[in-house]
Motif scaffolding. Structure first.
Motif, mmCIF file in Angstrom:
data_model
loop_
_atom_site.group_PDB
_atom_site.id
_atom_site.type_symbol
_atom_site.label_atom_id
_atom_site.label_comp_id
_atom_site.label_asym_id
_atom_site.label_seq_id
_atom_site.Cartn_x
_atom_site.Cartn_y
_atom_site.Cartn_z
ATOM 1 N N PRO A 1 1.620 -2.158 5.136
ATOM 2 C CA PRO A 1 2.248 -0.782 5.080
ATOM 3 C C PRO A 1 2.090 -0.294 3.533
ATOM 4 O O PRO A 1 2.120 -1.012 2.549
ATOM 5 C CB PRO A 1 3.595 -1.303 5.493
ATOM 6 C CG PRO A 1 3.490 -2.465 6.421
ATOM 7 C CD PRO A 1 2.372 -3.199 5.537
ATOM 8 N N ALA A 2 2.253 1.056 3.360
ATOM 9 C CA ALA A 2 2.248 1.693 2.104
ATOM 10 C C ALA A 2 3.455 1.825 1.523
ATOM 11 O O ALA A 2 3.762 1.930 0.426
ATOM 12 C CB ALA A 2 1.350 2.908 2.219
ATOM 13 N N ARG A 3 4.558 1.705 2.242
ATOM 14 C CA ARG A 3 5.946 1.706 1.838
ATOM 15 C C ARG A 3 6.820 1.074 2.978
ATOM 16 O O ARG A 3 6.429 0.372 3.849
ATOM 17 C CB ARG A 3 6.320 3.180 2.030
ATOM 18 C CG ARG A 3 6.143 4.048 3.350
ATOM 19 C CD ARG A 3 6.396 5.403 3.194
ATOM 20 N NE ARG A 3 6.206 6.133 4.539
ATOM 21 C CZ ARG A 3 5.028 6.442 5.125
ATOM 22 N NH1 ARG A 3 3.964 6.323 4.560
ATOM 23 N NH2 ARG A 3 5.126 6.983 6.449
ATOM 24 N N SER A 4 7.993 0.945 2.498
ATOM 25 C CA SER A 4 8.990 0.054 3.033
ATOM 26 C C SER A 4 9.819 0.963 4.208
ATOM 27 O O SER A 4 10.538 0.512 5.025
ATOM 28 C CB SER A 4 10.156 -0.506 2.331
ATOM 29 O OG SER A 4 10.683 0.526 1.622
ATOM 30 N N GLY A 5 9.649 2.332 4.256
ATOM 31 C CA GLY A 5 10.336 3.081 5.336
ATOM 32 C C GLY A 5 9.727 4.278 5.774
ATOM 33 O O GLY A 5 8.543 4.739 5.336
ATOM 34 N N PRO A 6 10.329 4.943 6.822
ATOM 35 C CA PRO A 6 9.708 6.117 7.165
ATOM 36 C C PRO A 6 9.770 7.416 6.569
ATOM 37 O O PRO A 6 10.823 7.456 5.780
ATOM 38 C CB PRO A 6 10.324 6.219 8.717
ATOM 39 C CG PRO A 6 11.598 5.991 8.506
ATOM 40 C CD PRO A 6 11.498 4.644 7.320
ATOM 41 N N THR A 7 8.741 8.402 6.557
ATOM 42 C CA THR A 7 8.980 9.670 5.852
ATOM 43 C C THR A 7 9.386 10.725 7.033
ATOM 44 O O THR A 7 9.899 11.815 6.577
ATOM 45 C CB THR A 7 7.488 9.993 5.595
ATOM 46 O OG1 THR A 7 6.770 10.157 6.419
ATOM 47 C CG2 THR A 7 7.210 8.973 4.316
ATOM 48 N N LEU A 8 9.389 10.634 8.078
ATOM 49 C CA LEU A 8 9.787 11.609 9.059
ATOM 50 C C LEU A 8 11.244 11.634 9.108
ATOM 51 O O LEU A 8 11.901 10.543 9.104
ATOM 52 C CB LEU A 8 9.191 11.490 10.548
ATOM 53 C CG LEU A 8 7.670 11.782 10.638
ATOM 54 C CD1 LEU A 8 7.164 11.462 11.942
ATOM 55 C CD2 LEU A 8 7.389 13.279 10.122
#
Length: 834
Positions: free
Chosen positions: A445-452
């Motif tokens: 994963p590129a990050r730890s949380g969602p963006t939506l």
């Protein structure tokens, strides 16, 4: 004893000294212009650009020298510059248009219209431009005009020579204003780094200071030489200490400026983009007004289009998909190609025109494909992999090339030239692709949380993911997508006619229809996962065949998979296109490169910490039928009989134009085609604008002189009509190259003008009207003006057409200062000597 004659204090240069001065002045100014070539190099990055710059500076130098040699005024020098631009512009600025006569005429049109419309090509094409079409024409014009203007001002001397140095900076401004939005890497020395733009700016500043210092030093030497020649007193040498002090002061000022730019600029501009003209030009508004390709997904499965061939593709062996559109945005109602709320220059929403070639990503393989359009008539243009070049064929190749816009970040292209991609359109495309893309399970994963946002993702999806996630990273995402596909069921319609089932059901083989509502809003995705959770709560266990409950197609499942990938920390986007080949036998593919409407599909692309995007198929299975219990709970229980051919999409009141189609009242299909009329009006308007720019200033001069003559001739004051007539005669003589009146009397000026009888009578009548006791009458005024017109005609005798035209547009009479006597200054006629 008579007073000594006044000596001319100007330095008398020998021919050898004069030529040395001219050559040295040209050298320092052309050096500043050359820095502008370095500033504009990133725009083109082509050997043709170097040739254009060298030719422009040589031609500009020759024009300035000719203007100095034959003492051409500004108008004739401007006409010569324009003629040189048009003559040399075709072979130099549009070298690719010399293949045929039709291409040559098109290239000439591009060169002629470049001063008016050429900025659009510079701002809408992806950099570098190379020698694409006539994009070199604006650069050729800028460097040619800057050279002619700077050298003409500098060589002709006068107090305005500093404007020559300012003019030489125009090419640098051109290169910076039309450059890329992101600063380019430049020089790094330890912890200090300077962008290329900063280095070019400092070089231009230093070269401009060099030009100013050289000119002021040369003028000072000439003044000293003139004083020495006039007085016979030779000045001593300047003290070495004074020279060293001034040199140290100048060097210190430059050093302080360079240090400030080196240390402060990188810190102050860190993380910011350049504010250039390119950042304000974007066709995304026109793209956003188009129907969302995912929203119209089911229209391709109607019987009138399902078996229709859309396009034919010949692709390299390593390319297995054709991309139509990339949709990286989702707002809870619709997946979008561009975000109307995105800032200008946003990489995912910025579509630009493609020049001759685009660079390929490192590590990618290069290839070429060919696409032939048959039934495809959308703005979304089929592409293969990452586009590196596009070359259209046919008579409308230039129009299609101008209308092709591409987004390198999303690898998607659009065709905005009217009427768009028509049957028979054909183009060759260079492509870059990965021969060994990473597996989905290997991604991190590129990050730890969602963006939506939470209001976009339904709670049922969050619950379903939390209950079924058995791994992390790409492996967990792969497991969830496969589980969603296995427990879904493919359906492209809400109702069908059992007596005449649609073609897409027959294509699926042993298929039992289930109703499926269209749309991919948050509410529709919520229903999808609510059905899954309800079936799981009722049946239990982990048998996928017993848990099939989510009915839909790629439209819903692509959005659902994007939400799942985003929740797990992956960058995700939806792609609408067609598969050329697949290892999954349940997925549709184009038959030997022939792509029909029924082959159109949608899939997901995800990206982890690396730069590669990985395609993920999301089409649900259609072999296992949902259980009867689930079927009973699905709405509607008794489907409304809606005739597909009469159904119309009704937009909600707050819908965005990009969410749905065009207005239902749009009768564009049956309305009269006005394309030819608008094209003619556009061409006529551009041609009229070019003519206005070329000849408008001359026409304005003629109109001003006509208005001045009319005002003089119709004056209510009889004396003003006589003096105005005399001034009109003098102005005509001045425009014809004769000297101004200066301190001469009227009769002395007549003698200087040749002493014609008519001119002598004009002088006598004008003096009498001013100094006589009796005022002049109307008949004398009319007779006076008839003589004025006769003398104006006499001045044209023996002159060529061009000489008479030059007198008509001359500015000498308009710039001449007139000494007028006001009414308060006139001596009353009653007090004059009789």
């Amino acid at each position: 004893m008579s007073a000594p004659a006044r000596r001319d204090l100007r330095a008398r240069r020998t021919p050898r000294t004069a030529w040395r001065f001219l050559i040295a002045q040209a050298a320092v100014l052309l050096l500043v212009i050359s820095v502008g070539a370095l500033a504009a190099w990133p725009i083109y990055r082509s050997a043709a650009f170097v040739i254009v710059v060298v030719a422009a500076m040589l031609a500009g130098t020759a024009l300035a020298a000719a203007g100095l040699r034959w003492r051409l005024n500004g108008w004739w020098l401007a006409l010569a510059t324009i003629a040189t631009y048009v003559v040399l512009g075709l072979p130099l600025a549009a070298p690719g248009s010399l293949g045929s006569v039709s291409q040559a005429f098109q290239g000439l049109r591009g060169v002629v219209t470049a001063p008016v419309t050429g900025w659009k090509d510079l701002l809408t094409l992806e950099l570098p431009l190379g020698s694409y079409q006539a994009t070199l024409a604006p650069a050729f014009l800028v460097f040619l005009a800057a050279t002619v203007l700077a050298l003409s001002i500098a060589w002709r001397g006068g107090r305005w020579w500093p404007l020559a140095v300012v003019t030489t900076l125009l090419p640098t401004v051109f290169g910076i204003a039309f450059g890329a939005t992101a600063p380019m890497p430049g020089l790094s020395v330890g912890p200090v780094s300077l962008s290329r733009e900063a280095l070019v700016g400092m070089a231009a500043l230093v070269m401009a200071l060099v030009a100013i210092v050289w000119r002021t030093t040369a003028d000072r030497r000439r003044a000293i030489a003139a004083a020495t020649a006039a007085t016979g007193v030779r000045s001593g040498n300047r003290p070495i200490r004074g020279l060293a002090g001034r040199a140290a002061t100048a060097a210190g000022m430059v050093a302080v400026g360079l240090v400030a730019a080196t240390v402060v600029a990188p810190w102050a501009l860190a993380g910011t983009s350049r504010d250039v003209l390119r950042a304000e030009v974007d066709p995304r508004l026109e793209i956003a007004a188009e129907l969302s390709p995912l929203g119209q997904y089911r229209t391709w499965f109607g019987d009138d289009r399902f078996d229709q061939t859309m396009f034919r593709v010949a692709a390299p062996a390593g390319v297995d998909r054709v991309r139509l559109a990339t949709l990286p945005y989702y707002d809870g109602r619709s997946a979008r190609v561009v975000d109307p709320a995105a800032a200008p220059g946003d990489a995912r929403s910025s579509f630009t025109r493609v020049p001759s070639a685009l660079p390929a990503d490192p590590g990618s393989a290069a290839g070429a494909g060919r696409i032939v359009i048959e039934g495809w008539n959308e703005v979304w243009m089929p592409t293969l992999g990452a586009v590196t070049s596009v070359e259209f064929d046919g008579s409308d190749a230039a129009t299609l090339a101008d209308g092709f816009y591409y987004n390198a970040e999303t690898a998607a292209g659009v065709q905005l030239a009217p009427p768009g991609l028509a049957p028979g359109a054909e183009y060759r495309q260079g492509t870059a692709y990965r021969e060994d893309p990473p597996a989905l399970g290997s991604l991190e994963p590129a990050r730890s949380g969602p963006t939506l946002s939470e209001d976009v993702v339904p709670e049922t999806l969050v619950r379903w993911v939390d209950e079924h996630a058995s791994g992390s990273g790409g492996a967990g995402l792969e497991q969830l997508v496969e589980l969603l596909r296995a427990r879904g069921f493919l359906s492209h319609a809400l109702t069908i006619d059992p007596a005449a089932p649609p073609a897409w059901t027959a294509e699926l083989g042993d298929y039992a229809f289930q109703p499926s509502r269209a749309g991919h809003s948050t509410d529709r995705i919520d229903q999808l996962f609510a059905d899954l959770l309800a079936r799981e709560d009722e049946v239990g266990g982990d048998d996928d065949a017993a848990l099939v409950a989510a009915v839909g197609d790629d439209e819903q499942f692509a959005v659902a998979a994007m939400m799942i990938a985003d929740r797990l920390g992956f960058d995700a986007r939806i792609v609408v296109g067609a598969r050329l080949d697949s290892t999954d036998d349940t997925l549709t593919t184009c038959d030997e490169g022939v792509c029909a409407a029924g082959d159109v599909s949608a899939w997901l692309e995800v990206r982890g910490v690396g730069p590669e995007w990985v395609a993920v198929d999301v089409t649900p299975q259609h072999a296992v039928f949902p259980s009867p219990d689930t079927q009973q709970r699905q709405d509607p229980k008794i489907p409304t009989d809606v005739r597909q051919e009469q159904a119309e999409t009704v937009q909600p009141a707050d819908a965005n134009p990009s969410d749905g189609g065009r207005s239902p009242n749009d009768d564009s299909a049956t309305s009269q085609d006005l394309t030819a009329l608008w094209t003619a009006l556009r061409v006529g308007g551009v041609s009229l604008l070019v003519l206005l720019l070329l000849f408008g200033p001359f026409a304005l001069i003629v109109l001003v002189k006509l208005a001045r003559r009319r005002g003089r001739r119709t004056s209510t004051d009889p004396v003003a009509r006589f003096t105005g007539g005399w001034q009109e005669f003098v102005d005509s003589a001045v425009d014809h190259g004769l000297p101004g009146p200066g301190s001469r009397t009227r009769h002395e000026l007549v003698t200087a003008y040749g002493g014609s009888a008519g001119a002598a009578e004009l002088a006598t009548l004008a003096d009498r009207s001013v100094f006589d006791v009796a005022p002049p009458d109307e008949d004398d005024a009319d007779r006076f003006w008839r003589i004025v017109e006769s003398e104006r005609s006499r001045l044209d005798e023996g002159l060529s057409f061009w000489a008479r035209l030059r007198a008509r547009v001359s500015l000498r009479s308009l710039m001449r200062r007139e000494r007028r006597i006001s009414r308060a200054q006139r001596l009353p006629r009653s007090r004059r000597d009789r």
